[in-house]
Design a protein around this motif. Structure first.
Motif, short mmCIF file in Angstrom:
data_model
loop_
_atom_site.label_atom_id
_atom_site.label_comp_id
_atom_site.label_asym_id
_atom_site.label_seq_id
_atom_site.Cartn_x
_atom_site.Cartn_y
_atom_site.Cartn_z
N GLN A 37 0.83 -1.20 0.00
CA GLN A 37 0.00 0.00 0.00
C GLN A 37 0.87 1.25 0.00
OE1 GLN A 37 -2.73 0.28 3.28
NE2 GLN A 37 -3.91 1.88 2.29
N ARG A 38 1.93 1.20 0.75
CA ARG A 38 2.88 2.33 0.79
C ARG A 38 4.28 1.82 0.50
NH1 ARG A 38 2.65 5.59 6.12
NH2 ARG A 38 4.14 6.89 4.99
N VAL A 39 5.01 2.57 -0.31
CA VAL A 39 6.40 2.28 -0.61
C VAL A 39 7.18 3.57 -0.40
CG1 VAL A 39 8.09 1.54 -2.35
CG2 VAL A 39 5.79 0.50 -2.29
N ILE A 40 8.27 3.45 0.34
CA ILE A 40 9.12 4.60 0.64
C ILE A 40 10.51 4.33 0.08
CG2 ILE A 40 10.31 5.80 2.54
CD1 ILE A 40 7.75 5.38 4.20
N LEU A 41 11.09 5.33 -0.55
CA LEU A 41 12.46 5.27 -1.05
C LEU A 41 13.30 6.25 -0.24
CD1 LEU A 41 14.63 4.44 -3.21
CD2 LEU A 41 13.84 6.44 -4.51
N ILE A 42 14.41 5.75 0.31
CA ILE A 42 15.35 6.62 1.02
C ILE A 42 16.68 6.62 0.26
CG2 ILE A 42 16.62 7.07 3.15
CD1 ILE A 42 14.46 5.50 4.66
N VAL A 43 17.11 7.79 -0.16
CA VAL A 43 18.42 7.98 -0.80
C VAL A 43 19.40 8.30 0.32
CG1 VAL A 43 19.73 9.36 -2.46
CG2 VAL A 43 17.29 8.89 -2.87
N TRP A 44 20.43 7.45 0.46
CA TRP A 44 21.29 7.56 1.64
C TRP A 44 22.72 7.21 1.26
CZ3 TRP A 44 19.38 4.73 6.68
CH2 TRP A 44 20.13 5.15 7.77
N LEU A 55 21.23 12.21 -14.78
CA LEU A 55 19.87 12.48 -15.25
C LEU A 55 19.02 11.22 -15.32
CD1 LEU A 55 17.76 14.44 -16.35
CD2 LEU A 55 18.76 14.09 -18.63
N ASP A 56 19.58 10.11 -15.75
CA ASP A 56 18.81 8.86 -15.84
C ASP A 56 18.31 8.43 -14.46
OD1 ASP A 56 19.16 8.65 -18.59
OD2 ASP A 56 20.94 7.38 -18.40
N LEU A 57 19.16 8.58 -13.45
CA LEU A 57 18.74 8.23 -12.09
C LEU A 57 17.65 9.18 -11.60
CD1 LEU A 57 22.21 7.42 -10.51
CD2 LEU A 57 20.38 5.79 -11.03
N ARG A 58 17.80 10.47 -11.90
CA ARG A 58 16.76 11.43 -11.50
C ARG A 58 15.44 11.11 -12.18
NH1 ARG A 58 21.08 15.04 -12.10
NH2 ARG A 58 20.15 16.04 -13.93
N GLU A 59 15.48 10.71 -13.45
CA GLU A 59 14.26 10.34 -14.16
C GLU A 59 13.64 9.08 -13.55
OE1 GLU A 59 15.34 10.17 -18.29
OE2 GLU A 59 15.34 12.35 -18.49
N ALA A 60 14.46 8.13 -13.12
CA ALA A 60 13.94 6.91 -12.50
C ALA A 60 13.29 7.23 -11.15
CB ALA A 60 15.06 5.88 -12.33
N VAL A 61 13.88 8.15 -10.39
CA VAL A 61 13.28 8.56 -9.11
C VAL A 61 11.98 9.31 -9.37
CG1 VAL A 61 13.56 10.04 -7.08
CG2 VAL A 61 15.43 8.54 -7.79
N ALA A 62 11.95 10.14 -10.40
CA ALA A 62 10.71 10.85 -10.75
C ALA A 62 9.62 9.86 -11.14
CB ALA A 62 10.98 11.85 -11.89
N ALA A 63 9.97 8.79 -11.84
CA ALA A 63 8.99 7.76 -12.20
C ALA A 63 8.45 7.08 -10.94
CB ALA A 63 9.62 6.73 -13.14
N ARG A 65 8.15 8.52 -8.03
CA ARG A 65 7.24 9.50 -7.42
C ARG A 65 5.90 9.52 -8.14
NH1 ARG A 65 9.29 15.04 -6.93
NH2 ARG A 65 7.45 15.17 -5.66
N ARG A 66 5.92 9.47 -9.46
CA ARG A 66 4.67 9.46 -10.23
C ARG A 66 3.84 8.22 -9.91
NH1 ARG A 66 8.17 11.45 -14.16
NH2 ARG A 66 8.34 9.41 -15.17
N THR A 71 9.34 9.71 -1.51
CA THR A 71 10.80 9.82 -1.68
C THR A 71 11.41 10.74 -0.64
OG1 THR A 71 10.47 11.57 -3.33
CG2 THR A 71 10.71 9.31 -4.16
N PHE A 72 12.49 10.22 -0.04
CA PHE A 72 13.20 10.92 1.01
C PHE A 72 14.69 10.81 0.77
CE2 PHE A 72 9.18 9.50 2.68
CZ PHE A 72 8.71 10.59 3.39
N ALA A 73 15.44 11.71 1.37
CA ALA A 73 16.90 11.63 1.31
C ALA A 73 17.46 11.94 2.69
CB ALA A 73 17.46 12.63 0.30
#
Length: 114
Positions: A37-44, A55-63, A65-66, A71-73
């Motif tokens: 139901q909930r998924v959290i991503l932590i960039v650490w 840029l490819d990694l940023r686009e993957a993180v944006a996907a 989020r969509r 998303t957290f860091a």
């Protein structure tokens, strides 16, 4: 008493292929396919520097989020790599990662670390 649980994906590696082929797609698909139901991503850690420069990694993180992944860091990592402002611009919320992760673990959430 019912507790909501979900999945926390902790992305720490500087291995670009592991991020693009496993960690980020898994987080996105887990949410899109209703596996959690909930998924959290932590960039650490070192992943913070990679995300800021790729840029490819940023686009993957944006996907992610969509798809509804939260998303957290890690604030300390973002500060260490001087990317905190970039991360705010990308829509990542800066957190005290140690305490944040411990809270979810204590609630019974599953954690995947890459």
């Amino acid at each position: 008493m019912s507790h909501e649980t979900g999945l926390v994906v902790v992305w720490t590696t500087r291995d670009r292929e592991a991020a693009l082929k496993m960690a980020l797609p898994h987080a996105r698909k887990a949410r899109e396919n209703g596996l959690w139901q909930r998924v959290i991503l932590i960039v650490w850690g070192p992943s913070a520097k990679m995300l800021a420069c790729d840029l490819d990694l940023r686009e993957a993180v944006a996907a992610c989020r969509r798809a509804g992944v939260e998303t957290f860091a890690c604030r300390e990592s973002a500060t260490d790599y001087d990317v905190a402002e970039q991360f705010r611009h990308y829509g990542l919320t800066l957190i005290d990662a140690d305490g944040f992760l411990a809270g979810y673990m204590k609630e019974g959430w599953r954690v995947l670390t890459v």
